[in-house]
Design a protein around this motif. Structure first.
Motif, PDB file in Angstrom:
ATOM      1  N   THR A 110      48.256  38.829  42.990  1.00  0.00           N
ATOM      2  CA  THR A 110      47.319  39.871  42.570  1.00  0.00           C
ATOM      3  C   THR A 110      47.682  41.215  43.186  1.00  0.00           C
ATOM      4  O   THR A 110      48.063  41.280  44.356  1.00  0.00           O
ATOM      5  CB  THR A 110      45.887  39.495  43.006  1.00  0.00           C
ATOM      6  OG1 THR A 110      45.558  38.199  42.493  1.00  0.00           O
ATOM      7  CG2 THR A 110      44.872  40.508  42.512  1.00  0.00           C
TER       8      THR A 110
ATOM      9  N   GLU B 260      38.666  38.214  39.591  1.00  0.00           N
ATOM     10  CA  GLU B 260      37.812  39.112  40.373  1.00  0.00           C
ATOM     11  C   GLU B 260      37.699  38.676  41.832  1.00  0.00           C
ATOM     12  O   GLU B 260      37.658  39.518  42.733  1.00  0.00           O
ATOM     13  CB  GLU B 260      36.423  39.200  39.744  1.00  0.00           C
ATOM     14  CG  GLU B 260      36.378  40.007  38.458  1.00  0.00           C
ATOM     15  CD  GLU B 260      36.845  41.443  38.657  1.00  0.00           C
ATOM     16  OE1 GLU B 260      36.536  42.060  39.695  1.00  0.00           O
ATOM     17  OE2 GLU B 260      37.555  41.950  37.767  1.00  0.00           O
ATOM     18  N   ILE B 261      37.688  37.378  42.084  1.00  0.00           N
ATOM     19  CA  ILE B 261      37.567  36.906  43.461  1.00  0.00           C
ATOM     20  C   ILE B 261      38.778  37.323  44.279  1.00  0.00           C
ATOM     21  O   ILE B 261      38.661  37.673  45.460  1.00  0.00           O
ATOM     22  CB  ILE B 261      37.365  35.365  43.505  1.00  0.00           C
ATOM     23  CG1 ILE B 261      37.155  34.888  44.946  1.00  0.00           C
ATOM     24  CG2 ILE B 261      38.525  34.637  42.866  1.00  0.00           C
ATOM     25  CD1 ILE B 261      35.929  35.448  45.614  1.00  0.00           C
ATOM     26  N   ASP B 262      39.957  37.319  43.663  1.00  0.00           N
ATOM     27  CA  ASP B 262      41.162  37.695  44.390  1.00  0.00           C
ATOM     28  C   ASP B 262      41.197  39.198  44.674  1.00  0.00           C
ATOM     29  O   ASP B 262      41.675  39.632  45.723  1.00  0.00           O
ATOM     30  CB  ASP B 262      42.403  37.266  43.607  1.00  0.00           C
ATOM     31  CG  ASP B 262      42.457  35.758  43.409  1.00  0.00           C
ATOM     32  OD1 ASP B 262      42.107  35.039  44.367  1.00  0.00           O
ATOM     33  OD2 ASP B 262      42.820  35.318  42.316  1.00  0.00           O
ATOM     34  N   VAL B 263      40.678  39.999  43.741  1.00  0.00           N
ATOM     35  CA  VAL B 263      40.550  41.437  43.979  1.00  0.00           C
ATOM     36  C   VAL B 263      39.587  41.687  45.135  1.00  0.00           C
ATOM     37  O   VAL B 263      39.853  42.506  46.028  1.00  0.00           O
ATOM     38  CB  VAL B 263      40.073  42.159  42.703  1.00  0.00           C
ATOM     39  CG1 VAL B 263      39.769  43.626  42.991  1.00  0.00           C
ATOM     40  CG2 VAL B 263      41.108  42.027  41.595  1.00  0.00           C
ATOM     41  N   ALA B 264      38.467  40.952  45.151  1.00  0.00           N
ATOM     42  CA  ALA B 264      37.478  41.113  46.222  1.00  0.00           C
ATOM     43  C   ALA B 264      38.054  40.704  47.575  1.00  0.00           C
ATOM     44  O   ALA B 264      37.814  41.368  48.595  1.00  0.00           O
ATOM     45  CB  ALA B 264      36.231  40.299  45.910  1.00  0.00           C
ATOM     46  N   VAL B 265      38.822  39.624  47.593  1.00  0.00           N
ATOM     47  CA  VAL B 265      39.456  39.180  48.844  1.00  0.00           C
ATOM     48  C   VAL B 265      40.412  40.245  49.355  1.00  0.00           C
ATOM     49  O   VAL B 265      40.450  40.547  50.558  1.00  0.00           O
ATOM     50  CB  VAL B 265      40.191  37.836  48.620  1.00  0.00           C
ATOM     51  CG1 VAL B 265      41.125  37.527  49.780  1.00  0.00           C
ATOM     52  CG2 VAL B 265      39.182  36.706  48.452  1.00  0.00           C
TER      53      VAL B 265
ATOM     54  N   ILE C 200      40.346  43.507  48.895  1.00  0.00           N
ATOM     55  CA  ILE C 200      39.613  44.653  49.437  1.00  0.00           C
ATOM     56  C   ILE C 200      38.974  44.309  50.771  1.00  0.00           C
ATOM     57  O   ILE C 200      38.981  45.114  51.714  1.00  0.00           O
ATOM     58  CB  ILE C 200      38.578  45.135  48.413  1.00  0.00           C
ATOM     59  CG1 ILE C 200      39.301  45.715  47.192  1.00  0.00           C
ATOM     60  CG2 ILE C 200      37.635  46.162  49.023  1.00  0.00           C
ATOM     61  CD1 ILE C 200      38.385  46.038  46.036  1.00  0.00           C
ATOM     62  N   ASP C 201      38.422  43.107  50.888  1.00  0.00           N
ATOM     63  CA  ASP C 201      37.810  42.687  52.153  1.00  0.00           C
ATOM     64  C   ASP C 201      38.833  42.679  53.288  1.00  0.00           C
ATOM     65  O   ASP C 201      38.563  43.177  54.392  1.00  0.00           O
ATOM     66  CB  ASP C 201      37.184  41.306  51.986  1.00  0.00           C
ATOM     67  CG  ASP C 201      36.566  40.789  53.281  1.00  0.00           C
ATOM     68  OD1 ASP C 201      35.600  41.400  53.769  1.00  0.00           O
ATOM     69  OD2 ASP C 201      37.078  39.790  53.818  1.00  0.00           O
TER      70      ASP C 201
ATOM     71  N   GLU D  22      39.710  46.263  54.256  1.00  0.00           N
ATOM     72  CA  GLU D  22      38.656  46.933  55.025  1.00  0.00           C
ATOM     73  C   GLU D  22      38.516  46.369  56.431  1.00  0.00           C
ATOM     74  O   GLU D  22      37.968  47.030  57.309  1.00  0.00           O
ATOM     75  CB  GLU D  22      37.336  46.849  54.268  1.00  0.00           C
ATOM     76  CG  GLU D  22      37.335  47.698  52.983  1.00  0.00           C
ATOM     77  CD  GLU D  22      36.054  47.590  52.200  1.00  0.00           C
ATOM     78  OE1 GLU D  22      35.361  46.542  52.328  1.00  0.00           O
ATOM     79  OE2 GLU D  22      35.742  48.535  51.443  1.00  0.00           O
TER      80      GLU D  22
ATOM     81  N   VAL E  21      38.516  51.278  42.479  1.00  0.00           N
ATOM     82  CA  VAL E  21      39.602  50.382  42.070  1.00  0.00           C
ATOM     83  C   VAL E  21      40.038  50.869  40.698  1.00  0.00           C
ATOM     84  O   VAL E  21      39.324  50.715  39.710  1.00  0.00           O
ATOM     85  CB  VAL E  21      39.138  48.917  42.015  1.00  0.00           C
ATOM     86  CG1 VAL E  21      40.263  48.028  41.501  1.00  0.00           C
ATOM     87  CG2 VAL E  21      38.660  48.447  43.379  1.00  0.00           C
TER      88      VAL E  21
ATOM     89  N   ARG F 280      44.089  46.931  38.179  1.00  0.00           N
ATOM     90  CA  ARG F 280      44.287  45.594  38.753  1.00  0.00           C
ATOM     91  C   ARG F 280      45.202  44.823  37.811  1.00  0.00           C
ATOM     92  O   ARG F 280      45.110  44.960  36.598  1.00  0.00           O
ATOM     93  CB  ARG F 280      42.944  44.886  38.961  1.00  0.00           C
ATOM     94  CG  ARG F 280      42.165  44.617  37.699  1.00  0.00           C
ATOM     95  CD  ARG F 280      40.710  44.325  37.999  1.00  0.00           C
ATOM     96  NE  ARG F 280      39.975  45.563  38.303  1.00  0.00           N
ATOM     97  CZ  ARG F 280      38.786  45.578  38.871  1.00  0.00           C
ATOM     98  NH1 ARG F 280      38.189  44.451  39.216  1.00  0.00           N
ATOM     99  NH2 ARG F 280      38.172  46.728  39.103  1.00  0.00           N
TER     100      ARG F 280
END
Length: 360
Positions: free
Chosen positions: A215, A268-273, A275-276, A279, A289, A292
């Protein structure tokens, strides 16, 4: 065989592996490159994170990457970037192992304070190892260069020509595609994520090439990406990010999600991971964003690329993982020599370690 065009070598796949090999072979043999899509390089090649790093892939890949460096620099495909490998105190053993892996190589690695190069780095990230030689790589220009060189050398490039089947009789492959039949003495499997599937369609035993999804996201941050930021990689392999044009940032969670060969799309979960994890490393705010995407990386079971004849007339050029672009000049020279029955002469590279016979 009078009803179909006849070639010395048919290369299945038009990504960086197939295109670079076609360019290397074209001056010495009659070559056709058969690409399943409407344009070459649609999948892994066209979705690369676009950096050249001598440490990426580990010590087994480094000789091919290093041997490719001069050709890439001389061709104008590299621009300075640098890579900073960072870690927290719990990553100290990983950092020591990383330094030890390349201690006897020509790769320069320099321990530094990572906060000196990354404004806003969170205080717990105290370990830093700088890799000055890391560079941007212009993937589109490199791939286009190989396609042009292949055509100039006399190669035929056929798109919308995914292989349906192939049968070898009397030393010649009869290859069936939607673009018509082709005949060739040697069939090269450079089909990336589809390599095992192509082998099966040719009646050849697959060797376990497995595709994985990776990703990527493009971010706009606040503050904006600082000038002079290098490529930044978590030394424990949890993320990497690098600056891009217009003050943007490319970020990956360094994921490898097993998948079937496909037109990969990000989850979406991989995008969220991603970013987390980003940060947790810096105190920058993600303002947007903007893009993607996902690409496929393909590996053999031992994670080394595969170059060589597994049986008469069938040549593997597969399993390049995420390293096919940065190793393309040396890998293509090595593979072309093997296809032509010559002894490869690529400085520092042990050709035997990439032979398909190692996979049983």
């Amino acid at each position: 065989m009078t009803d179909m065009p006849r070639f010395d070598v048919a290369i299945v796949g038009g990504g960086i592996a197939g295109a670079s090999l076609a360019a290397a072979l074209a001056p010495h043999a009659c070559v056709v490159m058969l690409e399943a899509e409407a344009m070459p390089g649609l999948h892994a090649t066209g979705r690369s994170a676009a950096f050249w790093s001598e440490t990426y892939g580990g010590p087994a890949i480094q000789p091919l990457t290093t041997a490719s460096g001069a050709a890439l620099r001389d061709g104008g495909f590299l621009e300075p970037l640098g890579s900073l490998h960072i870690g927290r105190q719990e990553d100290a053993a990983a950092a020591d192992a990383f330094l030890a892996e390349f201690a006897d190589s020509a790769v320069e690695l320099v321990p530094i304070d990572p906060a000196s190069r990354i404004p806003g780095l969170r205080s717990e990230w105290t370990i830093g190892v700088m890799e000055p030689s890391c560079a941007y790589i212009d993937v589109a220009a490199l791939h286009g260069h190989y396609l042009k060189s292949a055509r100039t050398g006399g190669a035929t490039i056929v798109t919308d020509a995914g292989i349906r089947s192939a049968v070898r009789r009397d030393g010649v492959w009869r290859i069936e595609t939607p673009a018509g039949p082709f005949a060739a003495t040697v069939l090269v499997n450079a089909a990336g994520a589809w390599a095992d599937e192509v082998a099966i369609r040719c009646g050849v035993r697959p060797i376990g090439i497995r595709p994985y999804r990776r990703t990527m996201v493009q971010l706009r941050t606040d503050p904006s990406v600082p000038a002079g930021l290098p490529h930044v990689a978590d030394i424990a392999g949890r993320f990497y990010f690098k600056p891009e044009a217009g003050g943007r940032l490319w970020l990956s969670p360094h994921d490898e999600i097993p998948t079937d060969p496909c037109d990969a799309a990000p989850e979406e979960i991989d995008v969220a991971v991603a970013i987390d994890r980003f940060e947790q490393a810096v105190d920058w705010r993600v303002a947007a964003v903007e893009r993607r995407w996902a690409g496929l990386r393909s590996f053999a079971l031992d994670r080394l690329p595969v170059y060589g004849f597994a049986e008469p007339g069938f040549f593997w050029c597969a399993g390049q993982g995420g390293f096919g672009i940065q190793t393309a000049p040396a890998a293509a020279a090595m593979a072309a020599a093997l296809v032509l029955g010559q002894v490869p002469d690529v400085a520092g590279v042990d050709v035997g370690r990439y032979a398909p016979g190692r996979l049983g």
